[in-house]
Design a protein around this motif. Structure first.
Motif, mmCIF file in Angstrom:
data_model
loop_
_atom_site.group_PDB
_atom_site.id
_atom_site.type_symbol
_atom_site.label_atom_id
_atom_site.label_comp_id
_atom_site.label_asym_id
_atom_site.label_seq_id
_atom_site.Cartn_x
_atom_site.Cartn_y
_atom_site.Cartn_z
ATOM 1 N N GLU A 88 -12.260 0.829 7.499
ATOM 2 C CA GLU A 88 -11.012 0.288 8.029
ATOM 3 C C GLU A 88 -11.023 -1.234 8.036
ATOM 4 O O GLU A 88 -9.996 -1.875 7.777
ATOM 5 N N GLU B 239 0.849 -1.193 0.000
ATOM 6 C CA GLU B 239 0.000 0.000 0.000
ATOM 7 C C GLU B 239 0.886 1.244 0.000
ATOM 8 O O GLU B 239 1.897 1.291 0.706
ATOM 9 N N TYR C 25 -12.327 0.285 0.218
ATOM 10 C CA TYR C 25 -11.012 0.326 0.844
ATOM 11 C C TYR C 25 -10.766 1.686 1.490
ATOM 12 O O TYR C 25 -10.149 1.790 2.551
ATOM 13 N N LEU D 89 -3.921 1.178 -3.601
ATOM 14 C CA LEU D 89 -4.179 -0.158 -3.063
ATOM 15 C C LEU D 89 -3.011 -1.100 -3.325
ATOM 16 O O LEU D 89 -2.378 -1.042 -4.389
ATOM 17 N N ARG E 258 -9.944 -2.615 4.738
ATOM 18 C CA ARG E 258 -8.485 -2.608 4.534
ATOM 19 C C ARG E 258 -7.861 -3.835 5.197
ATOM 20 O O ARG E 258 -6.978 -4.488 4.626
#
Length: 564
Positions: free
Chosen positions: A530, A272, A526, A310, A533
Motif C-alpha cells: 500500500e 488508476e 504496486y 497502474l 501505491r
C-alpha cells in the motif's frame, strides 16, 4: 439488450449474404510448425487482417503498408494478384513462384498458402528484477515487512507488463514473496504495426475492437497457463496488476485513441483503474468457450478477481514508467537518478523524491529488432553478440541455436564492430564493398545500410532526449547518481559497445545499471504494498513532463547525435 442481439443478427446476416455471393474466401494455411488451419477472408480485408482476426498472428512492423517485407507468404493454390508493393520486395522469379505480402494480399478465389516468416512466439523477456538484485525473493519480502501490504497468508498475485512489443507476466506467491511462474509472448497487436503510432492509426481507422480483443485474448491465455501450471484451486488468485504505456492501456480498455495523436495530445483516462476480471474479459466468453477456457475460469472462480491498472503521468509517459520509477526507488533517492527505457517509445525520467522530470522520444522499434531487414525479437536463434577480428566475423545466438535473424543488441554490437574495423565511418556510411548489398553476418542474415540508418535515428533520439532532460532539470553528469537501463533489451546490452556508438554518455559509464523489466517489477510492488501505491501517486503528482519537440535545442542535438 435488444440492440445487442440486433447487432449480432445483422453481423451474422451480412456474413451469410457475403458467403452466398462468394465474397468470403476459404484460405488453407500451412503454418511454420507444419500444422494446417483453414480460415475465412472477407472481400474487403487483407489476408493479414483475416489471419489476425482468427488467431494467426504475423509480423507487420510497417503496420500493413507493404514496406517492411516481414509478412511473407507463398501462394500454393488459388488466385492472388501481385501488387506494386510485392514487386518492390520480390524478384520476378519469386512472384512467379507465388511469393506475396499478406498485408497487401486480397484473394480472388479460395486459396492454399504457406507462411514464410517464422513467428516469434518463443521470445525471451527478462521477467525478473534487475541484475543487481541478487535475491529477488528477499527484495520483494523487504518491501512488505512493515505490514503495509494488502495481502498476507497464502494465495497468489499476478503482475503484468503490457508492452508495445512484448507481454510479460509473473505469478507471485504471497507466502514466500517469490516469483513462481512466468509467461512471455509477443503482443499480437503487432500485426497492425511495430509502434504505437501505427496502432493508434489502425484504431482510428476502425480496428479498435480488433486490437482490444487481440490483446485481451493473449492476456487471458497467459493468465490461464500460469494458473494451470501452478495447479491453483478456487480462490487462490487474489489480485492482478497491469502496467503499460498509455496507448496500450487505451487499446486494452477499448478507449478511443483519436485524441492521443492530435494536439494537445489528451488521454481519455490516466487514473488508476480498478476493475474485476469478469468486467474486463467478459467480451470473450464465446471465444473462451471455443477454446475450453471459460470452464477453467469458472471452476477457478476468476470472474470476481480484482484487477488494477497502474496510473500514468501523461499521454507519452504511462503506467509502465510509473512502475519503473517505483522499482528504481526514485521516491527515496538522495541524488538525481536517470531512468532510460530503451523500448519502442524511448521514455526517460530524471529526478528524485519531490522533483521528477519525464519525457518520451520516438526511438522506434529498432532496439527490439523492428524495421531491421533481418531483425527479430529476442528469440532462440537471434544473433545477440558479434565480433569482427582480422576480417573474420563471429557471433553468438540466444540459446546457441542456428541463426534466425538479428535482435536489437546484435544490431548495436554489429554497428560497433563495423565502426571499430573501419568498415563504416562515423557518419554511418558503409564502405563501398558493402554499401549496396549490406554486410553478411551469417548465411542469409545481412545488416544493410538502411538498418544502420534505423539504429542512428533511434540512438540519436535517446541521446538528444537525455541531454534536453538534463538541461531542463538543471543537472550535469556529475550530479547523476544511478542510471537505470530498463527493459529486457537494456538488460542484455553491452555497455561498452553502446557507449562506443554514442547511445549512452561515456561520462555515466560507472553509474549504469541494467535493470531488467522494471515495469513488471514495479507492477508487483504496486500490487503488494500500500505504501508503494501512495509513493507512486506522489511521484505522479510531482512529475513534470518535458516536451522535446518544443525545446529549441532538440533538433540540433538530434542531428549532432546521429554521428557514431
Amino acid at each position: 439488450m435488444i440492440m445487442y442481439y440486433t447487432k449480432i443478427y445483422q453481423c451474422m446476416n451480412n456474413r451469410v449474404v457475403n458467403l452466398l455471393e462468394n465474397k468470403i474466401k476459404n484460405i488453407t494455411i500451412i503454418q511454420a510448425d507444419h500444422s494446417v488451419k483453414t480460415i475465412s477472408c472477407d472481400e474487403n480485408e487483407s489476408l493479414l487482417e483475416a489471419m489476425a482476426r482468427q488467431g494467426i498472428h504475423f509480423r507487420a512492423d510497417c503496420g500493413g503498408r507493404g514496406s517492411c517485407g516481414k509478412c511473407k507468404i507463398k501462394l500454393l493454390q488459388g488466385e492472388m494478384d501481385p501488387t506494386e508493393q510485392d514487386r518492390k520486395i520480390f524478384s520476378e522469379k519469386e512472384l512467379q513462384e507465388g511469393y506475396r505480402l499478406s498485408c497487401k494480399a486480397y484473394p480472388k478465389t479460395d486459396c492454399e498458402i504457406k507462411l514464410i516468416e517464422k513467428d516469434e512466439d518463443n521470445i525471451q523477456v527478462e521477467t525478473f528484477i534487475g541484475k543487481h538484485r541478487k535475491d529477488q525473493a528477499s527484495f520483494l519480502k523487504s518491501q512488505s515487512e512493515e505490514d503495509t501490504g494488502f495481502f498476507t497468508g497464502s494465495g497468489y498475485l499476478i503482475a503484468i507488463d503490457l508492452g508495445t512489443t512484448t507481454i510479460a507476466m509473473n505469478l507471485i506467491s504471497i507466502a514466500s514473496n517469490k516469483i513462481v511462474r512466468t509467461y512471455t509472448a509477443l503482443n499480437p497487436q503487432r500485426v497492425y504495426g511495430a509502434d504505437v503510432v501505427s496502432r493508434m492509426k489502425a484504431s482510428n481507422e476502425g480496428k479498435l475492437d480488433i486490437l482490444r480483443d487481440l490483446v485481451r485474448k493473449e492476456l487471458c491465455h497467459g493468465i490461464l497457463q500460469m494458473v494451470n501450471e501452478q495447479r491453483m484451486v478456487k480462490g487462490e488468485l487474489k489480485s492482478i496488476a497491469i502496467a503499460g504505456n498509455t496507448t496500450m492501456i487505451h487499446l486494452l480498455m477499448g478507449y478511443s485513441c483519436e485524441s492521443l495523436g492530435l494536439y494537445p495530445f489528451q488521454a481519455v483516462n490516466l487514473e488508476e483503474i480498478q476493475i474485476s476480471f469478469k468486467d474486463l474479459f467478459l467480451w470473450d466468453q464465446k471465444a473462451d468457450r471455443e477454446q475450453n477456457l471459460s470452464s477453467s475460469f469458472r471452476d477457478l472462480d476468476l470472474q470476481d478477481v480484482p484487477l488494477v491498472i497502474l496510473p500514468g503521468i501523461s499521454t507519452f509517459v504511462g503506467g509502465d514508467i510509473v512502475a519503473g520509477l517505483l522499482l528504481c526507488g526514485f521516491h527515496q533517492a538522495k541524488k538525481p537518478c536517470l531512468l532510460i527505457d530503451l523500448g519502442t517509445n524511448g521514455e526517460l525520467a530524471l529526478g528524485y523524491q519531490d522533483k521528477i522530470y519525464v519525457s518520451s522520444t520516438a526511438a522506434g522499434p529498432a532496439f527490439e529488432g523492428g524495421n531491421i531487414s533481418c531483425g527479430v525479437g529476442s528469440v532462440p536463434g537471434a544473433i545477440c553478440q558479434v565480433t569482427i577480428e582480422k576480417n573474420q566475423t563471429s557471433y553468438q545466438t540466444i540459446e546457441e541455436l542456428p541463426p534466425v535473424g538479428i535482435c536489437g543488441t546484435g544490431v548495436i554490437e554489429m554497428v560497433s564492430e563495423l565502426l571499430k574495423a573501419g568498415l563504416m565511418d562515423d557518419s554511418g556510411l558503409l564502405v563501398k564493398e558493402y554499401f549496396e548489398e549490406g554486410f553478411e553476418i551469417a548465411p542469409k542474415i545481412i545488416l544493410t545500410q538502411k538498418d544502420i540508418r534505423e539504429l542512428q535515428l533511434a540512438k540519436a533520439a535517446i541521446r538528444a532526449g537525455v541531454e534536453i532532460l538534463m538541461k531542463s532539470f538543471g543537472s550535469s553528469y556529475e550530479d547523476i547518481g544511478s542510471v537505470y537501463l530498463a527493459g529486457g533489451f537494456g538488460f542484455r546490452l553491452d555497455i561498452e559497445k553502446a557507449i562506443h556508438i554514442g547511445l549512452l554518455p561515456e561520462e555515466l559509464k560507472d553509474n549504469i545499471i541494467p535493470f531488467g523489466n522494471s515495469s513488471l517489477g514495479g507492477a508487483a510492488l504496486y500490487l503488494m504494498d500500500e505504501s508503494c501505491r501512495t509513493s507512486a501517486k506522489h511521484m505522479i503528482s510531482n512529475a513534470k513532463e518535458i516536451h522535446l519537440a518544443e525545446d529549441p535545442d532538440f533538433y540540433d542535438l538530434y542531428i549532432s547525435k546521429m554521428s557514431f
